[in-house]
Every structure is written in structure tokens, then in C-alpha cells.
Design a protein around this motif. Structure first.
Motif, PDB file in Angstrom:
ATOM      1  N   GLU A 104       0.864  -1.178   0.000  1.00  0.00           N
ATOM      2  CA  GLU A 104       0.000   0.000   0.000  1.00  0.00           C
ATOM      3  C   GLU A 104       0.899   1.226   0.000  1.00  0.00           C
ATOM      4  N   CYS A 105       0.646   2.144  -0.897  1.00  0.00           N
ATOM      5  CA  CYS A 105       1.555   3.286  -0.965  1.00  0.00           C
ATOM      6  C   CYS A 105       0.807   4.563  -1.332  1.00  0.00           C
ATOM      7  N   ARG A 106       1.454   5.666  -1.001  1.00  0.00           N
ATOM      8  CA  ARG A 106       0.926   7.004  -1.293  1.00  0.00           C
ATOM      9  C   ARG A 106       1.991   7.723  -2.110  1.00  0.00           C
ATOM     10  N   ILE A 107       1.571   8.260  -3.251  1.00  0.00           N
ATOM     11  CA  ILE A 107       2.525   8.839  -4.189  1.00  0.00           C
ATOM     12  C   ILE A 107       2.123  10.266  -4.534  1.00  0.00           C
ATOM     13  N   LEU A 108       3.095  11.155  -4.525  1.00  0.00           N
ATOM     14  CA  LEU A 108       2.911  12.528  -4.974  1.00  0.00           C
ATOM     15  C   LEU A 108       3.349  12.617  -6.431  1.00  0.00           C
ATOM     16  N   PHE A 109       2.435  13.019  -7.305  1.00  0.00           N
ATOM     17  CA  PHE A 109       2.750  13.215  -8.717  1.00  0.00           C
ATOM     18  C   PHE A 109       2.898  14.705  -8.983  1.00  0.00           C
ATOM     19  N   ILE A 110       3.987  15.049  -9.662  1.00  0.00           N
ATOM     20  CA  ILE A 110       4.211  16.457  -9.966  1.00  0.00           C
ATOM     21  C   ILE A 110       4.388  16.647 -11.462  1.00  0.00           C
ATOM     22  N   LYS A 111       3.676  17.639 -12.001  1.00  0.00           N
ATOM     23  CA  LYS A 111       3.830  18.010 -13.404  1.00  0.00           C
ATOM     24  C   LYS A 111       5.157  18.746 -13.554  1.00  0.00           C
ATOM     25  N   ILE A 112       5.898  18.410 -14.591  1.00  0.00           N
ATOM     26  CA  ILE A 112       7.232  18.995 -14.692  1.00  0.00           C
ATOM     27  C   ILE A 112       7.401  19.945 -15.885  1.00  0.00           C
ATOM     28  N   ASN A 113       6.303  20.285 -16.558  1.00  0.00           N
ATOM     29  CA  ASN A 113       6.406  21.196 -17.704  1.00  0.00           C
ATOM     30  C   ASN A 113       7.096  22.511 -17.355  1.00  0.00           C
ATOM     31  N   LYS A 114       6.710  23.087 -16.225  1.00  0.00           N
ATOM     32  CA  LYS A 114       7.255  24.390 -15.861  1.00  0.00           C
ATOM     33  C   LYS A 114       8.702  24.308 -15.383  1.00  0.00           C
ATOM     34  N   ILE A 115       9.181  23.075 -15.162  1.00  0.00           N
ATOM     35  CA  ILE A 115      10.551  22.908 -14.699  1.00  0.00           C
ATOM     36  C   ILE A 115      11.499  22.654 -15.864  1.00  0.00           C
ATOM     37  N   VAL A 116      11.132  21.783 -16.782  1.00  0.00           N
ATOM     38  CA  VAL A 116      12.084  21.362 -17.809  1.00  0.00           C
ATOM     39  C   VAL A 116      11.737  21.840 -19.213  1.00  0.00           C
ATOM     40  N   ARG A 117      10.537  22.369 -19.447  1.00  0.00           N
ATOM     41  CA  ARG A 117      10.171  22.775 -20.791  1.00  0.00           C
ATOM     42  C   ARG A 117      10.603  24.214 -21.063  1.00  0.00           C
ATOM     43  N   PRO A 118      11.379  24.445 -22.110  1.00  0.00           N
ATOM     44  CA  PRO A 118      11.782  25.814 -22.438  1.00  0.00           C
ATOM     45  C   PRO A 118      10.607  26.604 -23.001  1.00  0.00           C
ATOM     46  N   GLY A 119      10.712  27.921 -22.960  1.00  0.00           N
ATOM     47  CA  GLY A 119       9.702  28.761 -23.576  1.00  0.00           C
ATOM     48  C   GLY A 119       8.443  28.911 -22.771  1.00  0.00           C
ATOM     49  N   GLN A 120       8.454  28.494 -21.515  1.00  0.00           N
ATOM     50  CA  GLN A 120       7.282  28.645 -20.662  1.00  0.00           C
ATOM     51  C   GLN A 120       7.677  29.371 -19.386  1.00  0.00           C
ATOM     52  N   ASP A 121       6.686  29.977 -18.757  1.00  0.00           N
ATOM     53  CA  ASP A 121       6.946  30.592 -17.461  1.00  0.00           C
ATOM     54  C   ASP A 121       7.368  29.510 -16.485  1.00  0.00           C
ATOM     55  N   THR A 122       8.371  29.784 -15.699  1.00  0.00           N
ATOM     56  CA  THR A 122       8.883  28.779 -14.780  1.00  0.00           C
ATOM     57  C   THR A 122       8.717  29.231 -13.335  1.00  0.00           C
ATOM     58  N   CYS A 123       8.647  28.265 -12.459  1.00  0.00           N
ATOM     59  CA  CYS A 123       8.561  28.528 -11.029  1.00  0.00           C
ATOM     60  C   CYS A 123       9.855  29.175 -10.553  1.00  0.00           C
ATOM     61  N   HIS A 124       9.756  30.165  -9.673  1.00  0.00           N
ATOM     62  CA  HIS A 124      10.973  30.841  -9.204  1.00  0.00           C
ATOM     63  C   HIS A 124      11.835  29.930  -8.341  1.00  0.00           C
ATOM     64  N   LEU A 125      11.283  28.794  -7.909  1.00  0.00           N
ATOM     65  CA  LEU A 125      12.053  27.817  -7.137  1.00  0.00           C
ATOM     66  C   LEU A 125      12.702  26.770  -8.038  1.00  0.00           C
ATOM     67  N   ARG A 126      12.642  26.985  -9.343  1.00  0.00           N
ATOM     68  CA  ARG A 126      13.075  26.017 -10.345  1.00  0.00           C
ATOM     69  C   ARG A 126      14.480  25.488 -10.098  1.00  0.00           C
ATOM     70  N   GLY A 127      15.436  26.378  -9.875  1.00  0.00           N
ATOM     71  CA  GLY A 127      16.833  25.971  -9.717  1.00  0.00           C
ATOM     72  C   GLY A 127      17.032  25.000  -8.575  1.00  0.00           C
ATOM     73  N   ARG A 128      16.418  25.284  -7.437  1.00  0.00           N
ATOM     74  CA  ARG A 128      16.574  24.418  -6.267  1.00  0.00           C
ATOM     75  C   ARG A 128      15.892  23.076  -6.478  1.00  0.00           C
ATOM     76  N   ILE A 129      14.726  23.088  -7.167  1.00  0.00           N
ATOM     77  CA  ILE A 129      14.024  21.831  -7.440  1.00  0.00           C
ATOM     78  C   ILE A 129      14.855  20.957  -8.369  1.00  0.00           C
ATOM     79  N   ILE A 130      15.430  21.554  -9.411  1.00  0.00           N
ATOM     80  CA  ILE A 130      16.260  20.792 -10.348  1.00  0.00           C
ATOM     81  C   ILE A 130      17.483  20.216  -9.645  1.00  0.00           C
ATOM     82  N   GLU A 131      18.104  20.988  -8.782  1.00  0.00           N
ATOM     83  CA  GLU A 131      19.278  20.491  -8.039  1.00  0.00           C
ATOM     84  C   GLU A 131      18.922  19.277  -7.196  1.00  0.00           C
ATOM     85  N   ASN A 132      17.796  19.350  -6.488  1.00  0.00           N
ATOM     86  CA  ASN A 132      17.376  18.222  -5.658  1.00  0.00           C
ATOM     87  C   ASN A 132      16.928  17.035  -6.503  1.00  0.00           C
TER      88      ASN A 132
END
Length: 230
Positions: A104-132
């Protein structure tokens, strides 16, 4: 989402994030949480993924079919680990493998378009999320190399001892519970289930291990740890 915040914050992906920053990042990444029953399929090999999964609780088995059509488990992931990395590719592709809830498990799913897709507005926390996220992916690669090291052992006994020694290190104890049923362990070790059961009994008779279902104790663990240094 709020009630899972402390557990989400403890994962590697959000390491160093304050509560407010975790909430901001989850909103930006359109994070959603889903529960799965044991053996439930999380995604199939032909699925095209648009999210990566972070395990909040439980474990997930990553499986493929060999050329004979038989399933084998190439990775087992637990709390805080990431899977579904094909969603990070700029070109959409099938996942190529199946993810199944090992418990039995619980999973967090995160959309990653705003993190890795060029040409879109990105989250200001992008750099730290990518590093982690890179830290998580590197750990996944390490797990895969460990699996390759494990299956390089030709004898069934050596494979079992190598796996149990790794579990000893992971749990920091010679007594531990493995996340596999006997059938799943056979799939992970890529061996026949009946042969595995017989060898476990012989190993217990030879004083190498004690076990009851999926509870194991590796005897003379200090000596056995030398074979699993990686």
C-alpha cells in the motif's frame, strides 16, 4: 495536501525548503497525491508520462519483461524516492517499463512542464528543485548499478547473500524486513522461485541466515558486508 506537508518536506526533492516554499512549489508543479493498493499498477510500459512520482509512503516495483516475456523487477523504490523519469524528456516517449505498488503506498505526482520545458513561465524555485531532482536521479542510478552488481554473481547463494548484505547496510541492522514477497524476490534476483525457497532453507541450515516470511537476520553480517561494498 496540507496534512502530508511535513512528510513531503522531508523528501530529498524538497530538501531545504520552508513550509511556505513547499506549498508554492507544489502549486506551481500541480502536485497531486494518489493512494495505491498493493499490486495495483501505477503506470504501464506503453504509457506516456507527464509527471514524475515521489513516494511519500510505501514502495514501488519497477518491472520489465525479458525476451521470453517473463517479468523481472529491476528496481525497488521506497519512501522519498523518485520514478517516472521519462517525463523529464523533451520528446514524449513511452515509459518502457511498468511501475507496480509493492505495498500500500501514497505517491505525490508532480507536473514537470514548468521545470524542464523551455519557452514557458517557470517557477521561481526552479533551480533548487532541479538540483534536488538531480540528487534523486543520481541515487536511482546508484541503485541500478547495485542491481547490475548483484546479478553479476553466478551462484544463487551469492546473489541472496549480496542482496541481504545490502539490506543490512540500508537498514543499519542485521535484522530487517525486506519489501518483497517470495515471488517478488525471485523476480528481483532473476531466479526461479522454487530454487530460491530451497536455497533459503539450506542457508538457514548452514547458519548463514534466519528468516520467517519476509523477516530476515543475516548472521555474521560484518563478514557478509564485505561482499556488498559498492
Amino acid at each position: 495536501m496540507q496534512k502530508y506537508l511535513s512528510r513531503i518536506q522531508s523528501t530529498t526533492l524538497f530538501k531545504g525548503f520552508a513550509d511556505r516554499e513547499v506549498q508554492q512549489a507544489l502549486s506551481c508543479l500541480q502536485g497531486t497525491i494518489k493512494d495505491f493498493a498493493r499490486k495495483e499498477v501505477v503506470f504501464r510500459k506503453d504509457d506516456i508520462l507527464d509527471s514524475v512520482g515521489i513516494i511519500i509512503h510505501g514502495n514501488v516495483l519497477l518491472c520489465k519483461d525479458n525476451i521470453s516475456g517473463m517479468r523481472f523487477i529491476f528496481s525497488e523504490l521506497g519512501d522519498g524516492e523518485i520514478f517516472g523519469e521519462t517525463a523529464l524528456r523533451l520528446v514524449q516517449e513511452h515509459s518502457g517499463y511498468e511501475a507496480v505498488a509493492g505495498s500500500e503506498c501514497r505517491i505525490l505526482f508532480i507536473k514537470i512542464n514548468k521545470i524542464v520545458r523551455p519557452g514557458q513561465d517557470t517557477c521561481h524555485l526552479r533551480g533548487r528543485i532541479i538540483e534536488n531532482m538531480l540528487a534523486l536521479l543520481l541515487e536511482n542510478n546508484r541503485s541500478i548499478y547495485q542491481k547490475l552488481d548483484l546479478v553479476s554473481h553466478k551462484s544463487l547463494r551469492d546473489r541472496i547473500l549480496h542482496y541481504l548484505a545490502l539490506q543490512t547496510k540500508k537498514n543499519n541492522s542485521a535484522c530487517f524486513e525486506i519489501p518483497f514477497t517470495r515471488s517478488d524476490l525471485a523476480d528481483y534476483l532473476t531466479v526461479d522461485r522454487s530454487a530460491l525457497s530451497r536455497e533459503l532453507q539450506r542457508m538457514a541450515q548452514d547458519g548463514l541466515i534466519r528468516f520467517n516470511r519476509n523477516q530476515f537476520e543475516l548472521l555474521d553480517a560484518e563478514n557478509q558486508l564485505r561482499i556488498s561494498d559498492f
